[in-house]
Design an enzyme around this catalytic site. Structure first.
Site, short mmCIF file in Angstrom:
data_model
loop_
_atom_site.label_atom_id
_atom_site.label_comp_id
_atom_site.label_asym_id
_atom_site.label_seq_id
_atom_site.Cartn_x
_atom_site.Cartn_y
_atom_site.Cartn_z
N GLY A 242 0.84 -1.20 0.00
CA GLY A 242 0.00 0.00 0.00
C GLY A 242 0.87 1.25 0.00
N PHE A 243 1.86 1.27 0.89
CA PHE A 243 2.86 2.35 0.96
C PHE A 243 2.21 3.70 1.22
CE2 PHE A 243 4.71 -0.41 -2.66
CZ PHE A 243 5.04 -1.40 -1.77
N ASN A 634 11.28 -9.46 15.15
CA ASN A 634 11.66 -10.61 14.34
C ASN A 634 12.82 -10.16 13.46
OD1 ASN A 634 11.83 -12.28 11.92
ND2 ASN A 634 9.91 -13.22 12.57
N GLN A 641 12.03 -5.27 6.20
CA GLN A 641 11.44 -3.94 6.16
C GLN A 641 12.48 -2.90 5.75
OE1 GLN A 641 8.01 -4.51 6.09
NE2 GLN A 641 8.06 -2.51 7.02
N GLY A 707 8.80 0.34 10.27
CA GLY A 707 8.04 0.29 9.03
C GLY A 707 8.58 1.19 7.95
N GLU A 708 8.68 2.47 8.24
CA GLU A 708 8.99 3.42 7.19
C GLU A 708 10.38 4.02 7.26
OE1 GLU A 708 5.09 5.87 6.29
OE2 GLU A 708 4.91 4.78 8.15
MO1 MOS Z 1 2.48 5.06 5.61
S1 MOS Z 1 2.94 6.38 4.10
O1 MOS Z 1 1.97 6.12 6.85
O2 MOS Z 1 1.22 4.12 4.97
#
Ligand code: MOS
Length: 743
Positions: A242-243, A634, A641, A707-708
């Site tokens: 999705g990003f 993990n 990621q 995540g990001e």
């Molecule tokens: Mo992320 S760009 O907050 O799905």
């Protein structure tokens, strides 16, 4: 996870294979468009071919007569939706739901063809005749008027900020840098296109949806149709990336539901790849001016970061590009400012660390330029301005292992052997350059809830209405629950992706591990405690009368630490209790710590590029990263990621750019042949490391989020390496070969 640490069987941290891996590689994982629903009809969007104006008339006669066509919906016959959001509703998402004939970008949904098959529907879209009243679109960001300031509203913080005395700080500087950096429109392009399968049963709606946020979709679609949220169920077991583009609903969800109601059948709506450009968001273009001043020894005296980004004619969405500048370095005098420009393009949205990705490109490029001007090592410059606490809020960090990141990644990369002189290192026809940058992303936590149930056979079922967007959520939640319950991971089943489950935040903003992970940890811990208490209270249990703290649970067996006895299993305990499952539900949210500490993940990126001196071709041969993301749940999925983030960063630095025709507003490269994302051949060695700093404050499981952050800093590290290789400073992404050889 303190409770289980002593038990010596921790799954958390281990590189456990994805528990859903087999389903994914065998095709057993069901994505939104794959749910088998009888009598399903297929809908295809009709999109505008002008960027600004109005649909005057739509002639659907030929389309309606085409084979298999059931219905053609247009702005002139579509049912009115009571809660369709109004245009320019602040920062609220504004879909286009055929409620008015206005056209605000090229490629906007203006109709819908529903047919027996996808092929019949897509063929009939070509038969819909559209007459427009065309206006001249606003497409040139550099000439278009800026938004009125009161419409420029960042999601957090203010449009303009001041710290200390910027003008004085700049006057005091011995060395200054003042440059403008630009980043282009980009589109997310997840592998799985956005898809909705809508199914009405009476006044109840079920949506099988490709989304990062089932609850967001439910509340928005319920509001749009004017029905209570309980009447809408959203199911999403797997999302193929999705990003940011699937963080909330766009137009196709409500349009699929509208069509399903109109034809009285379930309707499946799958976007085409071309329709991924415009109707489902993208990254805003940014023009960022960064001014920095420092003493001769490299101590920052002033920083100014002003970012102008585009929005659409529908919404005022702001790319928060100055956020990293506010917190990353200990600069006493600082100013930031945002401006917005409305263009006739699709609405921008969250994309792959929004703000931090664009902002660190500008800030970390400027820091590199400052290091060059100071004749100072880029790492040393960053260490000279290391922020010991959050310079904006004054709060202490919940944890910050950034120094260790610089040291670890620098050592693995071999940074100390770097010759600072640009164009000094060659390998045949290749100029070799080394660059680095800092990475950062906030550690947030949103309210989350979960259910845990011990089944009579001693296995556990855990449910949370979160999403699996590819990060490994099924796997890490299984590990967290297993540890807290004293069970091996293969005896825990974790289920997600259904609004009938306990509510959870959207999988956005890197919050899932911290938010849902904490709820899962707490519910599993409470279930374990409930079961231990049951045993203690049961005269037939070998644990009868024991103190709770003396009971250990390992491999699903309750034993007493004191006697090392055989104890009994969860299954035995439950069988004696009548063989019924035992269930606990919890809701969890952040406490006072969120006000006491500034919470961020940190990291660093070191990149090696090779640039063909004659042709300007750029290859990223090597990237070494080190990140402090708090506890790593993990080792394998966390590394994946970061690797994914670095690959995104290579795309940002060298490849990705959405091109809009300056006259028609048409998305020119709206497919994966022309919109380039990195492929394997574009990606060199990526060496990922974590600095294992325990964060005692951020949340009960010590997770800051991975995540990001992986993309942040990568664009600048590569741009800085390109400068080191070639002596050419490219301040306009992507760095294509023409920008290298044109000088
Ligand atoms: Mo992320 S760009 O907050 O799905």
């Amino acid at each position: 996870m303190r409770e289980t640490e002593a038990q010596g069987q921790e799954s958390v941290g281990e590189p456990l294979d994805r528990v859903d891996g087999r389903l994914k590689v065998t095709g057993g994982a069901k994505y939104a468009a794959e749910f088998p629903v009888p009598r399903v009809a297929h809908a295809v969007l009709v999109t505008s071919t002008i960027a600004s104006g109005r649909v005057v008339a739509m002639d659907a006669t030929a389309a309606e007569r085409a084979p298999g066509v059931l219905k053609v919906l247009t702005p002139f016959n579509a049912p009115r939706l009571p809660g369709a959001p109004a245009v320019r509703g602040g920062t609220m998402r504004v879909p286009t739901l055929l409620q008015d004939p206005m056209v605000r970008y090229n490629g906007q949904p203006i109709g819908l063809v529903v047919a027996e098959t996808f092929e019949q529907a897509i063929a009939a879209t070509d038969l819909v005749r559209v007459r427009y009243a065309t206006e001249r679109p606003v497409l040139d960001m550099d000439r278009a008027p800026r938004n009125p300031p009161e419409t420029v509203r960042p999601m957090r913080g203010e449009r303009v900020t001041h710290r200390g005395d910027y003008a004085r700080g700049l006057a005091d500087a011995a060395v200054r840098v003042d440059q403008t950096y630009t980043t282009p429109l980009e589109n997310h392009n997840p592998m799985e296109v956005h898809s909705t399968l809508a199914l009405w049963e009476g006044d109840a709606l079920t949506l099988y949806e490709s989304t990062q946020g089932i609850s967001n979709v439910r509340s928005s679609v319920a509001r749009t149709f004017g029905v209570p949220p309980e009447k809408v169920r959203v199911v999403s077991h797997f999302t193929g990336g999705g990003f940011g583009s699937k963080g909330g609903p766009w137009s196709h969800e409500a349009l699929a539901a509208m069509a399903a109601r109109e034809v009285g059948r379930p309707v499946k709506l799958v976007l085409t790849r071309r329709q991924m450009f415009g109707p489902v968001g993208g990254r805003a273009r940014t023009v960022q001016r960064v001014t920095m001043g420092a003493t001769a020894s490299g101590v920052l005296t002033a920083t100014r970061h002003a970012s102008t980004s585009n929005t659409s004619m529908l919404e005022d969405w702001l790319e928060p590009a100055v956020t990293p500048t506010l917190m990353l370095y200990a600069c006493p005098n600082l100013e930031t400012q945002y401006d917005l420009v409305r263009l006739n393009v699709g609405s921008p949205t969250f994309m792959r660390a929004p703000g931090e990705t664009t902002g660190t490109f500008a800030l970390e490029s400027a820091m590199d330029e400052l290091a060059v001007a100071l004749r100072m090592d880029p790492v040393a410059l960053r260490l000279a301005n290391y922020a010991e606490r959050d310079p904006e809020s004054g709060r202490p960090w919940s944890s910050k292992g950034l120094r260790a990141c610089y040291a670890l990644a620098g050592e693995r990369f071999g940074w100390s052997r770097r010759n600072p002189e640009p164009r000094a290192t060659r390998d045949g026809r290749w100029l070799v350059g080394w660059g680095m940058a800092t990475a950062t992303y906030p550690a947030r936590r949103n309210p989350a809830s979960a259910l845990a149930r011990l089944l009579p056979d001693g296995r556990a079922l855990v449910r949370a209405g979160t999403q699996e967007i590819g990060c490994g959520t099924y796997t890490v939640m299984t590990q967290i629950a297993a540890d807290a319950l004293g069970l091996p991971p293969d005896r825990v089943r974790f289920e997600l992706g259904d609004t009938t489950m306990p509510e959870n935040p959207a999988s956005t903003g890197s919050v899932t591990a911290a938010s849902t992970g904490t709820a899962v940890h707490e519910v599993a811990t409470q279930l374990r405690s409930r079961l231990v208490k049951l045993a203690i209270a049961d005269p037939a249990s070998p644990l009868h009368g024991a103190a709770e703290g003396d009971v250990r649970v390992t491999d699903g067996r309750l034993t007493l630490a004191s006697d090392g006895g055989s104890g009994e299993s969860y299954a035995t305990l439950l069988a004696r209790q009548g063989g019924q499952p035992v269930e606990v539900t919890v809701s969890s949210r952040a406490g006072a710590e969120a006000q006491q500490y500034s919470m961020h993940s940190f990291g660093t990126v070191f990149a090696e590029v090779r640039v063909d001196e004659e042709l300007g071709e750029i290859r990223v041969s090597r990237v070494v990263t080190a990140h402090d993301v708090g506890r790593v749940l993990n080792a394998k999925t966390a590394s994946s990621q970061i690797i994914g983030g670095v690959v995104w960063g290579i795309g940002q630095a060298l490849l990705e750019e959405t091109l809009v025709d300056p006259h028609t507003g048409r998305y020119v490269n709206a497919d994966l042949a022309e919109y380039h994302v990195p492929v394997n051949a574009d990606v060199g060695a990526i060496d990922v490391h974590f600095v294992h700093e325990a964060d005692a404050h951020v949340n009960p499981i010590g997770v800051k989020g991975a995540g990001e952050i992986g993309i942040t800093g990568v664009g600048a590290a590569i741009a800085n390496a390109v400068h080191h290789a070639t002596g050419v400073r490219v301040r306009d992404l992507p760095i294509t070969l023409d920008k290298i050889i044109r000088r």
